[in-house]
Design a protein around this motif. Structure first.
Motif, short mmCIF file in Angstrom:
data_model
loop_
_atom_site.label_atom_id
_atom_site.label_comp_id
_atom_site.label_asym_id
_atom_site.label_seq_id
_atom_site.Cartn_x
_atom_site.Cartn_y
_atom_site.Cartn_z
N GLY A 17 109.87 47.93 53.05
CA GLY A 17 110.70 49.16 53.01
C GLY A 17 109.78 50.29 53.66
O GLY A 17 108.84 49.89 54.34
N GLU A 18 110.28 51.54 53.50
CA GLU A 18 109.71 52.75 53.93
C GLU A 18 108.34 52.96 53.39
O GLU A 18 108.30 53.23 52.01
CB GLU A 18 110.59 53.84 53.91
N HIS A 19 107.43 53.47 54.18
CA HIS A 19 106.18 53.81 53.52
C HIS A 19 105.74 55.27 54.25
O HIS A 19 105.82 55.12 55.55
CB HIS A 19 105.04 52.52 53.85
N VAL A 20 104.84 55.99 53.58
CA VAL A 20 104.17 56.99 54.16
C VAL A 20 102.66 56.54 53.92
O VAL A 20 102.05 56.24 52.96
CB VAL A 20 104.58 58.23 53.49
N LEU A 21 102.08 56.46 55.20
CA LEU A 21 100.59 56.32 55.18
C LEU A 21 99.53 57.48 55.84
O LEU A 21 100.15 58.12 56.76
CB LEU A 21 100.30 55.04 55.98
N PHE A 22 98.50 57.52 54.99
CA PHE A 22 97.58 58.34 55.62
C PHE A 22 96.27 57.71 56.17
O PHE A 22 95.82 57.06 55.30
CB PHE A 22 97.36 59.56 54.49
N VAL A 23 95.94 57.80 57.21
CA VAL A 23 94.99 57.12 58.01
C VAL A 23 94.03 58.22 58.85
O VAL A 23 94.23 59.06 58.73
CB VAL A 23 95.76 56.62 59.12
N ARG A 24 92.72 57.70 58.23
CA ARG A 24 91.49 58.52 58.68
C ARG A 24 91.07 57.85 60.10
O ARG A 24 90.53 56.62 60.16
CB ARG A 24 90.35 58.48 57.64
N ALA A 25 90.91 58.54 61.18
CA ALA A 25 90.26 58.04 62.29
C ALA A 25 89.17 58.76 62.63
O ALA A 25 89.04 59.95 62.60
CB ALA A 25 91.19 58.48 63.57
N MET B 126 93.22 55.92 54.31
CA MET B 126 92.34 56.73 53.59
C MET B 126 92.79 56.95 52.17
O MET B 126 92.07 56.97 51.41
CB MET B 126 93.06 57.97 54.03
N CYS B 127 94.02 56.14 51.88
CA CYS B 127 94.35 56.06 50.17
C CYS B 127 94.71 54.80 49.62
O CYS B 127 95.22 53.66 50.40
CB CYS B 127 95.53 57.15 50.08
N PHE B 128 94.54 54.60 48.54
CA PHE B 128 95.02 53.43 47.76
C PHE B 128 95.39 53.84 46.29
O PHE B 128 94.25 54.68 45.69
CB PHE B 128 93.97 52.29 47.83
N ASN B 129 96.35 53.44 46.06
CA ASN B 129 96.67 53.98 44.49
C ASN B 129 96.96 55.26 44.33
O ASN B 129 96.52 55.92 43.17
CB ASN B 129 95.97 53.08 43.49
N LYS B 130 97.49 55.77 45.21
CA LYS B 130 97.49 57.37 45.47
C LYS B 130 96.09 58.32 45.32
O LYS B 130 96.28 59.24 44.83
CB LYS B 130 98.71 57.61 44.41
N CYS C 163 97.02 61.94 49.41
CA CYS C 163 97.30 60.59 48.75
C CYS C 163 98.37 60.30 47.68
O CYS C 163 98.94 59.40 47.88
CB CYS C 163 95.89 59.93 48.22
N LYS C 164 98.57 61.50 47.16
CA LYS C 164 99.72 61.48 46.00
C LYS C 164 100.97 61.25 46.67
O LYS C 164 101.90 60.74 46.40
CB LYS C 164 99.53 62.79 45.20
N GLU C 165 100.94 61.83 48.13
CA GLU C 165 102.20 61.88 48.83
C GLU C 165 102.69 60.34 49.37
O GLU C 165 103.83 59.95 49.66
CB GLU C 165 102.34 62.95 50.05
N GLY C 166 101.36 59.63 49.71
CA GLY C 166 101.58 58.31 50.32
C GLY C 166 102.17 57.41 49.36
O GLY C 166 102.08 57.45 48.09
N ALA D 293 87.70 51.93 51.46
CA ALA D 293 87.36 50.48 51.08
C ALA D 293 88.30 49.72 51.47
O ALA D 293 87.91 48.53 51.68
CB ALA D 293 86.52 50.29 49.75
N LEU D 294 89.75 49.94 51.75
CA LEU D 294 90.64 49.10 51.93
C LEU D 294 90.65 48.59 53.30
O LEU D 294 90.66 49.17 54.25
CB LEU D 294 91.77 49.68 51.75
#
Length: 164
Positions: free
Chosen positions: A76-84, A58-62, A159-162, A67-68
């Motif tokens: 490393g560790e990541h937090v990702l927000f995903v839109r299903a 759902m997010c890129f560059n916070k 997205c800012k949290e991702g 479109a990604l």
């Protein structure tokens, strides 16, 4: 007279195309040892007769950005927000249901990862897995796809949290 410029353009195009295709293939095949490559888009096609399923980052560059498709990220560790989402192609409007899922994953460098999901009617499970082995690298999150609702600045805050 019109044939000469056309032949020159065709010759130049074929030279440029051959070299750029080679570069693109090599670039896609090579993953840096300190980066992980993630296929952020999963399409399960016709899971049901008239419905298509998509899962994407759902997010890129916070910031929200749908479109990604493919991206190299630091290990490393990541937090990702995903839109299903599920789209019913038989309906002219109001045909999409969605869910936003938060995934946490620890990614190893030099590996390729992909999103995956399963669905039973409106209940969906979403996760990130290692592409070659199919082993999940995030928890498998259960959610329900529903009609999109107005959420104000919530997507921007998420997205800012991702980390991507």
């Amino acid at each position: 007279m019109k044939i000469a410029p056309l032949l020159i353009a065709a010759a130049i195009t074929s030279l440029v195309a051959c070299t750029s295709v080679d570069e693109v293939i090599n670039e896609q095949a090579t993953i840096q040892p300190d980066e992980a490559r993630i296929d952020f888009f999963a399409n399960r096609g016709e899971a049901f007769d008239n419905q298509r399923e998509f899962v994407k980052l759902m997010c890129f560059n916070k910031r929200p950005n749908g479109a990604l498709i493919l991206r190299d990220v630091e290990e490393g560790e990541h937090v990702l927000f995903v839109r299903a989402s599920v789209i019913n192609s038989d309906l002219p409007f109001g045909n999409e249901r969605e869910a936003i899922v938060r995934l946490e994953a620890n990614l190893e460098g030099g590996k390729r990862y992909s999103l995956n999901q399963t669905r039973d009617n409106l209940n969906m499970k979403v996760w990130l897995q290692e592409t070659d082995t199919g082993v999940p690298v995030s928890e498998i999150v259960s959610t329900r796809v529903e009609y999109p609702q107005y959420v104000g600045d919530l997507r921007l805050q998420q997205c800012k949290e991702g980390t991507v």
